[in-house]
Structures are given as structure tokens and as C-alpha cells.
Write a protein that holds these residues in place. Structure first.
Motif, PDB file in Angstrom:
ATOM      1  N   GLN A  80     -31.838 -41.892 -30.174  1.00 40.08           N
ATOM      2  CA  GLN A  80     -31.646 -40.451 -30.221  1.00 40.08           C
ATOM      3  C   GLN A  80     -32.612 -39.666 -29.350  1.00 40.08           C
ATOM      4  N   HIS A  81     -33.684 -40.297 -28.909  1.00 44.60           N
ATOM      5  CA  HIS A  81     -34.644 -39.596 -28.060  1.00 44.60           C
ATOM      6  C   HIS A  81     -34.015 -39.279 -26.708  1.00 44.60           C
ATOM      7  N   PRO A  82     -34.320 -38.119 -26.112  1.00 38.96           N
ATOM      8  CA  PRO A  82     -33.736 -37.781 -24.798  1.00 38.96           C
ATOM      9  C   PRO A  82     -33.972 -38.835 -23.732  1.00 38.96           C
ATOM     10  N   ASP A  83     -35.070 -39.586 -23.824  1.00 37.50           N
ATOM     11  CA  ASP A  83     -35.316 -40.640 -22.839  1.00 37.50           C
ATOM     12  C   ASP A  83     -34.313 -41.773 -22.955  1.00 37.50           C
ATOM     13  N   HIS A  84     -33.657 -41.891 -24.098  1.00 34.43           N
ATOM     14  CA  HIS A  84     -32.606 -42.896 -24.269  1.00 34.43           C
ATOM     15  C   HIS A  84     -31.215 -42.275 -24.100  1.00 34.43           C
ATOM     16  N   ALA A  85     -31.012 -41.122 -24.731  1.00 32.65           N
ATOM     17  CA  ALA A  85     -29.694 -40.481 -24.701  1.00 32.65           C
ATOM     18  C   ALA A  85     -29.392 -39.876 -23.330  1.00 32.65           C
ATOM     19  N   GLY A  86     -30.407 -39.348 -22.648  1.00 29.51           N
ATOM     20  CA  GLY A  86     -30.196 -38.690 -21.358  1.00 29.51           C
ATOM     21  C   GLY A  86     -29.621 -39.603 -20.290  1.00 29.51           C
ATOM     22  N   PRO A  87     -30.252 -40.761 -20.025  1.00 31.36           N
ATOM     23  CA  PRO A  87     -29.687 -41.662 -19.009  1.00 31.36           C
ATOM     24  C   PRO A  87     -28.275 -42.117 -19.331  1.00 31.36           C
TER      25      PRO A  87
ATOM     26  N   LEU B   5     -25.959 -40.373 -20.945  1.00 29.56           N
ATOM     27  CA  LEU B   5     -25.078 -39.260 -20.640  1.00 29.56           C
ATOM     28  C   LEU B   5     -24.854 -39.127 -19.134  1.00 29.56           C
ATOM     29  N   LEU B   6     -25.881 -39.415 -18.354  1.00 25.25           N
ATOM     30  CA  LEU B   6     -25.794 -39.261 -16.902  1.00 25.25           C
ATOM     31  C   LEU B   6     -25.184 -40.469 -16.203  1.00 25.25           C
TER      32      LEU B   6
ATOM     33  N   MET C 288     -19.675 -42.765 -24.049  1.00 26.73           N
ATOM     34  CA  MET C 288     -20.362 -43.001 -22.779  1.00 26.73           C
ATOM     35  C   MET C 288     -20.432 -44.488 -22.456  1.00 26.73           C
ATOM     36  N   LEU C 289     -20.735 -45.318 -23.458  1.00 29.58           N
ATOM     37  CA  LEU C 289     -20.797 -46.754 -23.232  1.00 29.58           C
ATOM     38  C   LEU C 289     -19.438 -47.307 -22.800  1.00 29.58           C
ATOM     39  N   LEU C 290     -18.374 -46.826 -23.440  1.00 37.88           N
ATOM     40  CA  LEU C 290     -17.026 -47.284 -23.097  1.00 37.88           C
ATOM     41  C   LEU C 290     -16.628 -46.835 -21.697  1.00 37.88           C
TER      42      LEU C 290
END
Length: 279
Positions: A110-117, A119-120, A165-167
Motif C-alpha cells: 500500500q505504500h506509494p513506493d510500491h503502489a506507484g510503480p 500504477l505507472l 494493473m497486474l493483469l
């Protein structure tokens, strides 16, 4: 004939890798798991996790939210990872918890360092366990996901959004449905695979799944002393080609993925290096 999909073999393969990682670490990774002490389902789930963690070589330590000081846990050199169980206490959001915990000890993705990449489209160092497990199960069911038509029911930040996103990164064509979707059956009947995390018993019946359709059921809903999912199994037997068991479909794989995240966090701290990209 309808196949009932279980994730035990997939989980066993992941846990074998977890044990190998822990062996190189030379000690048991320590994960503090925060939970609502007044929630019977949370406590039951936690007790099961503790038993499974022990078998995997992980030291999982429960702590009630009322007793937790996130900043202190984040700074504690004896703690490798921190996990949060739902329900969260009033005033604490998933993002707030992750930021207080810090990226290094966040194993919920849930941290932006994990969720951000993620999403991008740059991948993620530590995906949310249920989303990661669902991707693994989808590949086990369909094989190569490139071009597959997947309908995902549920757009939560914990499952639906990261899983979409993973899919997408796996090459699937993803349709995300939610509570405001007007004609759910129009989408689900056309899918190669329906992944459902709505939490609505009997949401999916033979009327809204094509003959020979496949369902990966992520919902776990207490009902009449047992656990059910979104799929109405009696209606779907003999109609769907595959329906995942609840909770033994995605559940064992989710636990194994969580343990993999814990082991990865411990190795990263021991090496004092950023996590490497996972496949």
C-alpha cells in the motif's frame, strides 16, 4: 463437469522458495501483524496465519491496534515487516498506515513506493498479497494471459485496483466492474475468466456466466456457520467449467505470497539494499 480449483499446490511451490530465502537469511523474519482485537473474524484469521507462519519459518507477532505505535514499530530494528488486518481502527486509512510503517516494512503493497510503480506500468517491488495470488491463480487457470478477456468485479484499493494493473501488465484485456456497473451479466458472460471480489453471496449464478465459464472467487463471506463466496456454487455446478473453492482457492496462495513479501522485506533489510524486481 465443473472443476473446483484449489491453490494448495501453488502455495506449496511459493513456500518452498520462501523457506529457501529464509535459510540464506539465517534467522526467522519477524513480522508484527496488527489487528482489531474486538473482531472475531480477524482473530480467527490471525490465529491461522500464526500457525502457517510457524511452519514457513516466520516469527509472526500479533498486536492489537490499541497497543500499536506505528512510528515506534517502523523504527524498531528487531522488526522486519508490519502487516495490517481489517477492519482498520477509526481514523486510520490504508495509505496512512503504509506511510507510517514505511516502504521497507510494508508487506501489504500500500505504500506509494510500491503502489506507484505498479500504477505507472513499471512493475512493483512488493505487490499486495491477494492481488499477486490472484495473478498466479489466473495464470494457472488460463496459461498465458496475453489477450485473455478478464472481468474483474470489485475496484478496491487492496485487491481490485492493484490486480487490474497486474493483469494489464500480463497482457490481459481487463474490464473492471463495480457497484455502479449497469449490466454486470453482459460483461461476465463474455469473459474468459471472471475474478470476483464483491463480497455479495450468490452474486454469480448460471444466469450470468456463460456455459463453460471460469470463476476465480476471492470473496470470503461468513454465512450460516460456514464461508461462502460470490459464486453460487449449486447453480454453477455442471454449468461452469471451473469455480475456485472458498476459502481454499486463492486463500492458500495469498498467505504464501504474504510470507514471500515478509521474507523479501527481511532480506532487503539484512542486505541494506533495495528489493530486486520480482517476476
Amino acid at each position: 463437469m465443473t472443476t473446483i480449483f484449489t491453490g494448495f499446490d501453488l502455495a506449496a511451490d511459493i513456500l518452498q522458495g520462501v523457506r529457501a530465502d529464509i535459510a540464506t537469511l539465517g534467522r526467522a523474519p519477524v513480522c508484527v501483524t496488527l489487528f482489531d482485537d474486538s473482531s472475531a473474524p480477524a482473530r480467527a484469521y490471525l490465529n491461522r496465519q500464526i500457525t502457517l507462519a510457524r511452519g514457513a519459518g516466520i516469527d509472526l507477532r500479533p498486536m492489537g491496534y490499541a497497543d500499536a505505535r506505528l512510528a515506534r514499530l517502523a523504527a524498531d530494528a528487531r522488526v522486519d515487516a508490519i502487516a495490517t488486518l481489517y477492519p482498520l481502527p477509526s481514523g486510520l486509512t490504508p495509505m496512512g498506515a503504509a506511510q507510517a510503517i514505511g516502504a521497507g516494512k510494508d508487506v501489504d503493497g500500500q505504500h506509494p513506493d510500491h503502489a506507484g510503480p505498479l500504477l505507472l506500468g513499471d512493475g512493483t517491488l512488493r505487490p499486495a498479497a491477494t492481488a499477486q495470488a490472484s495473478l498466479i491463480c489466473a495464470r494457472a487457470i488460463l496459461g498465458d494471459l496475453a489477450g485473455a478477456e478478464i472481468v474483474l468485479i470489485g475496484a478496491s484499493r487492496l485487491i481490485g485496483r492493484p490486480l487490474a494493473m497486474l493483469l494489464l501488465d500480463a497482457g490481459a484485456t481487463v474490464t473492471t466492474c463495480h457497484i455502479q456497473t449497469r449490466d454486470l451479466a453482459r460483461h461476465t458472460r463474455a469473459a474468459d475468466l471472471v475474478i470476483s471480489a464483491a463480497g455479495v453471496p450468490a452474486l454469480l449464478t448460471a444466469d450470468n456466466i456463460a456455459k463453460g465459464g471460469r470463476i476465480l472467487d476471492l470473496a470470503i463471506i461468513p454465512k450460516d456457520g460456514s464461508l461462502v463466496g460470490d459464486a453460487d456454487l449449486p447453480s454453477l455446478m455442471g454449468h461452469a467449467a471451473l469455480v475456485s473453492a472458498v476459502p481454499d482457492g486463492v486463500g492458500p496462495v495469498t498467505t504464501a505470497c504474504l510470507f514471500a513479501n515478509i521474507a523479501a522485506a527481511a532480506k532487503s533489510r539484512a542486505m541494506n539494499l533495495p528489493l530486486l524486481q520480482q517476476d
